[in-house]
Motif scaffolding. Sequence first.
Motif, PDB file in Angstrom:
ATOM      1  N   SER A  52       2.269 -25.139 -10.933  1.00  0.00           N
ATOM      2  CA  SER A  52       2.984 -26.333 -10.493  1.00  0.00           C
ATOM      3  C   SER A  52       2.207 -27.031  -9.389  1.00  0.00           C
ATOM      4  CB  SER A  52       4.386 -25.984 -10.029  1.00  0.00           C
ATOM      5  OG  SER A  52       4.336 -24.831  -9.233  1.00  0.00           O
ATOM      6  N   HIS A  53       1.216 -26.345  -8.856  1.00  0.00           N
ATOM      7  CA  HIS A  53       0.378 -26.966  -7.853  1.00  0.00           C
ATOM      8  C   HIS A  53      -0.974 -26.261  -7.852  1.00  0.00           C
ATOM      9  CE1 HIS A  53      -0.916 -28.814  -4.101  1.00  0.00           C
ATOM     10  NE2 HIS A  53       0.057 -29.670  -4.305  1.00  0.00           N
ATOM     11  N   VAL A  57      -0.139 -22.345  -2.244  1.00  0.00           N
ATOM     12  CA  VAL A  57       0.576 -22.443  -0.967  1.00  0.00           C
ATOM     13  C   VAL A  57       2.023 -22.832  -1.282  1.00  0.00           C
ATOM     14  CG1 VAL A  57       0.685 -23.652   1.258  1.00  0.00           C
ATOM     15  CG2 VAL A  57      -1.521 -23.286   0.145  1.00  0.00           C
ATOM     16  N   GLU A  58       2.964 -22.300  -0.498  1.00  0.00           N
ATOM     17  CA  GLU A  58       4.376 -22.635  -0.720  1.00  0.00           C
ATOM     18  C   GLU A  58       5.071 -22.937   0.601  1.00  0.00           C
ATOM     19  OE1 GLU A  58       5.825 -19.881  -4.449  1.00  0.00           O
ATOM     20  OE2 GLU A  58       6.063 -19.120  -2.410  1.00  0.00           O
ATOM     21  N   ASN A  59       6.230 -23.558   0.484  1.00  0.00           N
ATOM     22  CA  ASN A  59       7.143 -23.717   1.626  1.00  0.00           C
ATOM     23  C   ASN A  59       6.492 -24.314   2.865  1.00  0.00           C
ATOM     24  OD1 ASN A  59       8.770 -22.462  -0.182  1.00  0.00           O
ATOM     25  ND2 ASN A  59       9.097 -20.599   1.010  1.00  0.00           N
ATOM     26  N   VAL A  60       5.929 -25.477   2.718  1.00  0.00           N
ATOM     27  CA  VAL A  60       5.390 -26.180   3.884  1.00  0.00           C
ATOM     28  C   VAL A  60       6.433 -27.197   4.358  1.00  0.00           C
ATOM     29  CG1 VAL A  60       3.551 -27.671   4.755  1.00  0.00           C
ATOM     30  CG2 VAL A  60       3.025 -25.888   3.073  1.00  0.00           C
ATOM     31  N   PHE A  61       6.916 -26.972   5.566  1.00  0.00           N
ATOM     32  CA  PHE A  61       7.983 -27.825   6.101  1.00  0.00           C
ATOM     33  C   PHE A  61       7.559 -28.514   7.384  1.00  0.00           C
ATOM     34  CE2 PHE A  61      10.418 -24.409   3.983  1.00  0.00           C
ATOM     35  CZ  PHE A  61      11.235 -25.179   3.185  1.00  0.00           C
ATOM     36  N   ARG A  62       8.339 -29.519   7.774  1.00  0.00           N
ATOM     37  CA  ARG A  62       8.312 -29.987   9.144  1.00  0.00           C
ATOM     38  C   ARG A  62       9.731 -29.844   9.683  1.00  0.00           C
ATOM     39  NH1 ARG A  62      10.288 -35.013   7.830  1.00  0.00           N
ATOM     40  NH2 ARG A  62      10.844 -35.261  10.002  1.00  0.00           N
TER      41      ARG A  62
ATOM     42  N   VAL B  51       5.465 -34.515   4.251  1.00  0.00           N
ATOM     43  CA  VAL B  51       5.817 -33.109   4.503  1.00  0.00           C
ATOM     44  C   VAL B  51       7.335 -33.030   4.543  1.00  0.00           C
ATOM     45  CG1 VAL B  51       5.505 -31.111   6.005  1.00  0.00           C
ATOM     46  CG2 VAL B  51       3.743 -32.891   5.942  1.00  0.00           C
ATOM     47  N   LEU B  52       7.895 -32.078   3.810  1.00  0.00           N
ATOM     48  CA  LEU B  52       9.355 -32.016   3.661  1.00  0.00           C
ATOM     49  C   LEU B  52      10.058 -31.602   4.953  1.00  0.00           C
ATOM     50  CD1 LEU B  52      11.840 -32.208   1.751  1.00  0.00           C
ATOM     51  CD2 LEU B  52      11.504 -29.786   1.247  1.00  0.00           C
ATOM     52  N   LYS B  76      10.673 -27.963  -6.787  1.00  0.00           N
ATOM     53  CA  LYS B  76       9.480 -28.804  -6.620  1.00  0.00           C
ATOM     54  C   LYS B  76       9.871 -30.270  -6.714  1.00  0.00           C
ATOM     55  CE  LYS B  76       7.578 -29.095 -11.350  1.00  0.00           C
ATOM     56  NZ  LYS B  76       7.880 -30.486 -11.582  1.00  0.00           N
ATOM     57  N   GLU B 275       4.590 -33.891  -8.160  1.00  0.00           N
ATOM     58  CA  GLU B 275       4.046 -34.538  -6.967  1.00  0.00           C
ATOM     59  C   GLU B 275       2.939 -33.653  -6.384  1.00  0.00           C
ATOM     60  OE1 GLU B 275       2.683 -36.303  -4.644  1.00  0.00           O
ATOM     61  OE2 GLU B 275       4.496 -37.511  -4.466  1.00  0.00           O
ATOM     62  N   PRO B 276       1.687 -34.088  -6.487  1.00  0.00           N
ATOM     63  CA  PRO B 276       0.598 -33.233  -6.009  1.00  0.00           C
ATOM     64  C   PRO B 276       0.511 -33.171  -4.481  1.00  0.00           C
ATOM     65  CG  PRO B 276      -0.271 -35.310  -6.881  1.00  0.00           C
ATOM     66  CD  PRO B 276       1.204 -35.330  -7.118  1.00  0.00           C
ATOM     67  N   ASP B 277       1.165 -34.110  -3.794  1.00  0.00           N
ATOM     68  CA  ASP B 277       1.083 -34.135  -2.332  1.00  0.00           C
ATOM     69  C   ASP B 277       2.034 -33.151  -1.659  1.00  0.00           C
ATOM     70  OD1 ASP B 277      -0.854 -36.033  -2.410  1.00  0.00           O
ATOM     71  OD2 ASP B 277       0.447 -37.729  -1.921  1.00  0.00           O
ATOM     72  N   LEU B 278       2.933 -32.543  -2.447  1.00  0.00           N
ATOM     73  CA  LEU B 278       3.864 -31.566  -1.867  1.00  0.00           C
ATOM     74  C   LEU B 278       3.719 -30.247  -2.610  1.00  0.00           C
ATOM     75  CD1 LEU B 278       7.040 -33.817  -1.684  1.00  0.00           C
ATOM     76  CD2 LEU B 278       5.938 -32.782   0.307  1.00  0.00           C
ATOM     77  N   VAL B 279       3.599 -29.173  -1.864  1.00  0.00           N
ATOM     78  CA  VAL B 279       3.524 -27.867  -2.527  1.00  0.00           C
ATOM     79  C   VAL B 279       4.936 -27.443  -2.921  1.00  0.00           C
ATOM     80  CG1 VAL B 279       1.431 -27.174  -1.327  1.00  0.00           C
ATOM     81  CG2 VAL B 279       3.654 -26.629  -0.321  1.00  0.00           C
ATOM     82  N   PRO B 280       5.076 -26.530  -3.870  1.00  0.00           N
ATOM     83  CA  PRO B 280       6.420 -26.107  -4.270  1.00  0.00           C
ATOM     84  C   PRO B 280       7.124 -25.254  -3.208  1.00  0.00           C
ATOM     85  CG  PRO B 280       4.715 -25.150  -5.700  1.00  0.00           C
ATOM     86  CD  PRO B 280       4.018 -25.918  -4.650  1.00  0.00           C
ATOM     87  N   PHE B 281       8.403 -25.041  -3.436  1.00  0.00           N
ATOM     88  CA  PHE B 281       9.213 -24.265  -2.492  1.00  0.00           C
ATOM     89  C   PHE B 281       9.906 -23.139  -3.240  1.00  0.00           C
ATOM     90  CE2 PHE B 281       8.683 -28.516  -1.049  1.00  0.00           C
ATOM     91  CZ  PHE B 281       8.421 -28.379   0.307  1.00  0.00           C
TER      92      PHE B 281
END
Lengths: 94, 478
Positions: A52-53, A57-62, B51-52, B76, B275-281
Amino acid sequence: MINKETVNYVGALARLHIDPQNADRFAKNLEDILHYVEKLNTLDVSSVKPTSHVLDVENVFREDTVIPSLSQDKAMGFAVEHHKGFYKVAKVIE
Amino acid sequence: MEFETVIGLEVHLQLNTETKIFCGCRNHQFGSEPNTHVCPVCLGLPGSLPVLNRKVLLSGIKVGLALGCEINTFVKFDRKNYYYPDLPKGYQISQFDFPIAKKGFLNIKVDDGEKRIGITRAHLEEDAGKLIHDDELNASLVDYNRTGTPLVEIVSEPDMRSAQEAYDYLTALKLTLTYLGVSDCDMEKGSLRCDANVSIRPAGQAALGTKTELKNMNSFSAVKRAIEYEVDRQTRIVISGGKVVQETLLWDEAKGTTHTMRSKEEAHDYRYFPEPDLVPFTLTDSDINAVFKELPELPYVKLFRFKKQYGLNDYDAFILISDRSIADFFEKCAVLYSDAKKIANWLNGPLMKELNGRKKSFSQLSLSSEEMTGLIRKVEEGVVSNLVGKDILTTLLDTAKSVNAIIEEQGLAQVSDDAALIRVVDEVMAANPKAIAEIKSGKTSAMGFLVGQAMKKMNGKANPKKLGEILKGRFENV
């Protein structure tokens, strides 16, 4: 099957001007790409996790913390046309 | 031919986080100067990266859980592509195949009990900017303050069968969302918006008819009116042998009609891609459980408990729970005063009237449970009449003085002192021999007249019950 119409439709969606002379050539190019993807589709990937990417890397937040925005002047600085703090664009009607 | 109406609703909810969904610009921009809450990210400038906001994800989980949804542990974002000036990047960051929540429900009240309305999904996305169409300039003006405001889109199943059910669904949804505190849910300000998908089909037919999408309604009642109008329009088309065309229609509140929406999204070909600018969660069960533990008691659970715990009827309990702050206040009062029904009467009657008159919500007032129950007690003990009690409530809200101080300062206490009441009764009887003759001849209606006269003499402050007793005693003794 990609034909000239598909090329023009996709071009219109992407706001691209497609030169009529090139439409046939693009149709053939796109068709080749699809054939290649079809070939990939014949592979058995049932044991492979979907990507999916590209980054692992996962879970990058602000955090929910305010940082200063641009000033209106600065925001208008990018604009071709503006009016009283608004960006001015060709009229769109709903 | 009989037709059945089929309605599904899409609700967009603006979250009340401090900052936008993908950047640190302030999120509360209502009434701000245009383009003063923007940055390279929400303007979609090249090279900027979203950034989320963690709180947005948590609010999304909260909404999903409150609506009984499954929460996806893999989340995602995707790009929804379309060109319109309110969207600076040329795409909206939204969620396509892995929304935050799916398969939930909401119950609404119907005549014979409850009806379950399915929730297909709830997903996170960013709001677009605002456009003003300026005829004089022959141009459109764009304000990107709203761009990047976090939204939860809540999509229902096509489970509603009338405009009224759609209205009830919205009311129930808003109530639940308000309890969560994730949005102010104000349709007039646009923090809650609703689009309706409407179709009709011959009664008994399983296949859905062609639907139209209604937009631009700015109140729940406008949603109801727009659906009623559209059902009528579709019915007339079908009856006259025509076919409903699938299209987007804009509701015109002033005219009470709909018209076809032109320009925007002509081709519904959004070409979604990841969306390539956000990594998955990825969410763990303990992440989700942590949010679940933070959920407040939800309105319909509270309704059930109020009926059971306080012996309230459905009507009283429902009014109380319709505002979480009033429900909380009621419970504080119930600790101090044992007759819950009396408290409910005061809150749902006189207090609600004060709120409506002031056009304020309860949380904007400062009323303590001590003063409220103090007032109820004074009325029940007969210190003041019910009517005077309502006046005291008005003063209480206006001045923030105590109930005791108001009664004392304004001399509002009822006179229950026997000697004073007997004196007045005697005076009134002496002045009205005709009424006395009537009562003696069996015309007891004159009794009320005498009570009224006595009350007048005491400026309305006599305890009416005592007054009546004394007067009656006078005649029994004769």
